[in-house]
Write a protein that holds these residues in place. Structure first.
Motif, PDB file in Angstrom:
ATOM      1  N   TYR A 158       0.841  -1.193   0.000  1.00  0.00           N
ATOM      2  CA  TYR A 158       0.000   0.000   0.000  1.00  0.00           C
ATOM      3  C   TYR A 158       0.876   1.243   0.000  1.00  0.00           C
ATOM      4  N   LEU A 159       0.368   2.270  -0.610  1.00  0.00           N
ATOM      5  CA  LEU A 159       1.021   3.570  -0.665  1.00  0.00           C
ATOM      6  C   LEU A 159       0.082   4.580  -0.039  1.00  0.00           C
ATOM      7  N   ILE A 209      -5.305   5.963   1.008  1.00  0.00           N
ATOM      8  CA  ILE A 209      -4.545   4.725   0.919  1.00  0.00           C
ATOM      9  C   ILE A 209      -4.740   4.164  -0.491  1.00  0.00           C
ATOM     10  N   HIS A 210      -3.645   3.825  -1.161  1.00  0.00           N
ATOM     11  CA  HIS A 210      -3.690   3.248  -2.504  1.00  0.00           C
ATOM     12  C   HIS A 210      -3.051   1.871  -2.466  1.00  0.00           C
ATOM     13  N   GLU A 228     -13.322   5.249   3.878  1.00  0.00           N
ATOM     14  CA  GLU A 228     -14.328   5.061   2.830  1.00  0.00           C
ATOM     15  C   GLU A 228     -13.632   4.768   1.508  1.00  0.00           C
ATOM     16  N   THR A 229     -14.089   3.706   0.856  1.00  0.00           N
ATOM     17  CA  THR A 229     -13.526   3.356  -0.442  1.00  0.00           C
ATOM     18  C   THR A 229     -13.854   4.429  -1.476  1.00  0.00           C
ATOM     19  N   ALA A 289      -5.965  -3.150   4.028  1.00  0.00           N
ATOM     20  CA  ALA A 289      -5.442  -1.806   3.797  1.00  0.00           C
ATOM     21  C   ALA A 289      -5.585  -0.942   5.052  1.00  0.00           C
ATOM     22  N   ILE A 290      -6.704  -1.074   5.743  1.00  0.00           N
ATOM     23  CA  ILE A 290      -6.909  -0.295   6.969  1.00  0.00           C
ATOM     24  C   ILE A 290      -5.962  -0.789   8.064  1.00  0.00           C
ATOM     25  N   GLN A 291      -5.726  -2.092   8.143  1.00  0.00           N
ATOM     26  CA  GLN A 291      -4.755  -2.616   9.111  1.00  0.00           C
ATOM     27  C   GLN A 291      -3.352  -2.087   8.805  1.00  0.00           C
TER      28      GLN A 291
END
Length: 103
Positions: free
Chosen positions: A6-7, A20-21, A60-61, A75-77
Protein backbone atom coordinates in the motif's frame (compact mmCIF):
# COMPACT_ATOMS: atom_id res chain seq x y z
CA UNK A 1 0.54 -12.76 -4.04
CA UNK A 2 1.88 -13.12 -0.47
CA UNK A 3 0.83 -9.65 0.65
CA UNK A 4 -0.41 -6.39 -0.77
CA UNK A 5 1.70 -3.27 -0.90
CA UNK A 6 0.00 0.00 0.00
CA UNK A 7 1.02 3.57 -0.66
CA UNK A 8 -0.20 6.71 1.05
CA UNK A 9 -1.10 10.01 -0.56
CA UNK A 10 -1.26 12.89 1.90
CA UNK A 11 -2.85 16.30 1.54
CA UNK A 12 -0.32 19.00 2.46
CA UNK A 13 -3.19 21.35 3.36
CA UNK A 14 -5.00 18.85 5.59
CA UNK A 15 -2.91 16.54 7.77
CA UNK A 16 -5.97 14.41 8.42
CA UNK A 17 -6.93 13.70 4.81
CA UNK A 18 -4.98 10.70 3.61
CA UNK A 19 -5.74 8.32 0.75
CA UNK A 20 -4.55 4.73 0.92
CA UNK A 21 -3.69 3.25 -2.50
CA UNK A 22 -3.03 -0.37 -3.31
CA UNK A 23 0.01 -0.69 -5.54
CA UNK A 24 -1.32 -3.77 -7.32
CA UNK A 25 -5.09 -3.19 -7.54
CA UNK A 26 -7.53 -0.34 -8.06
CA UNK A 27 -8.31 -0.11 -4.32
CA UNK A 28 -8.32 3.41 -2.88
CA UNK A 29 -9.55 4.39 0.57
CA UNK A 30 -10.09 7.93 1.80
CA UNK A 31 -9.37 8.59 5.49
CA UNK A 32 -11.43 11.08 7.51
CA UNK A 33 -10.71 12.34 11.06
CA UNK A 34 -14.23 12.53 12.43
CA UNK A 35 -13.23 14.78 15.33
CA UNK A 36 -11.96 17.40 12.87
CA UNK A 37 -14.24 17.22 9.83
CA UNK A 38 -17.72 16.33 8.64
CA UNK A 39 -18.29 12.99 6.99
CA UNK A 40 -21.26 11.97 4.87
CA UNK A 41 -21.01 8.34 3.74
CA UNK A 42 -21.55 7.60 0.07
CA UNK A 43 -24.21 4.97 -0.57
CA UNK A 44 -22.20 2.93 -3.09
CA UNK A 45 -18.98 2.76 -1.09
CA UNK A 46 -17.75 0.72 1.87
CA UNK A 47 -17.27 2.57 5.15
CA UNK A 48 -15.41 1.25 8.17
CA UNK A 49 -14.36 3.02 11.36
CA UNK A 50 -11.63 2.81 13.95
CA UNK A 51 -10.14 4.60 16.94
CA UNK A 52 -6.45 5.47 16.95
CA UNK A 53 -4.75 7.64 19.55
CA UNK A 54 -8.13 8.66 21.02
CA UNK A 55 -9.44 9.88 17.64
CA UNK A 56 -12.18 8.29 15.57
CA UNK A 57 -11.41 7.73 11.90
CA UNK A 58 -13.71 6.84 9.03
CA UNK A 59 -12.36 4.88 6.07
CA UNK A 60 -14.33 5.06 2.83
CA UNK A 61 -13.53 3.36 -0.44
CA UNK A 62 -13.27 5.34 -3.65
CA UNK A 63 -15.04 3.76 -6.65
CA UNK A 64 -14.85 0.28 -5.14
CA UNK A 65 -14.99 -2.72 -7.45
CA UNK A 66 -16.05 -6.16 -6.29
CA UNK A 67 -12.64 -7.80 -6.64
CA UNK A 68 -11.04 -5.23 -4.29
CA UNK A 69 -13.64 -5.44 -1.50
CA UNK A 70 -11.83 -8.23 0.35
CA UNK A 71 -8.65 -6.12 0.60
CA UNK A 72 -10.27 -3.17 2.40
CA UNK A 73 -9.64 -4.49 5.93
CA UNK A 74 -6.01 -5.33 5.08
CA UNK A 75 -5.44 -1.81 3.80
CA UNK A 76 -6.91 -0.30 6.97
CA UNK A 77 -4.75 -2.62 9.11
CA UNK A 78 -1.72 -1.43 7.15
CA UNK A 79 -2.72 2.19 7.84
CA UNK A 80 -3.17 1.42 11.56
CA UNK A 81 0.38 0.01 11.63
CA UNK A 82 1.59 3.11 9.76
CA UNK A 83 -0.04 5.27 12.46
CA UNK A 84 1.70 3.17 15.13
CA UNK A 85 -1.63 1.84 16.36
CA UNK A 86 -1.61 -1.84 15.32
CA UNK A 87 -4.23 -2.70 17.96
CA UNK A 88 -6.86 -0.50 16.29
CA UNK A 89 -10.21 -2.30 16.19
CA UNK A 90 -11.93 -1.94 12.82
CA UNK A 91 -15.62 -1.27 13.31
CA UNK A 92 -18.37 -1.94 10.74
CA UNK A 93 -20.61 0.90 11.96
CA UNK A 94 -20.11 4.49 13.05
CA UNK A 95 -19.88 4.26 16.86
CA UNK A 96 -20.99 7.85 17.47
CA UNK A 97 -24.44 8.11 19.08
CA UNK A 98 -27.27 8.59 16.59
CA UNK A 99 -25.16 7.88 13.49
CA UNK A 100 -26.72 4.52 12.55
CA UNK A 101 -30.40 5.38 12.53
CA UNK A 102 -32.22 3.86 9.55
CA UNK A 103 -33.98 6.39 7.35
Amino acid sequence: MDHNVYLLATDPKNACRDVIHSRDTALKIRVFCLSEERFSPHENEIQLYGYAHSKLYAFETINIVAEDALDVVGAIQWYADYMDCPEMEILPDDPRPGQNIAM
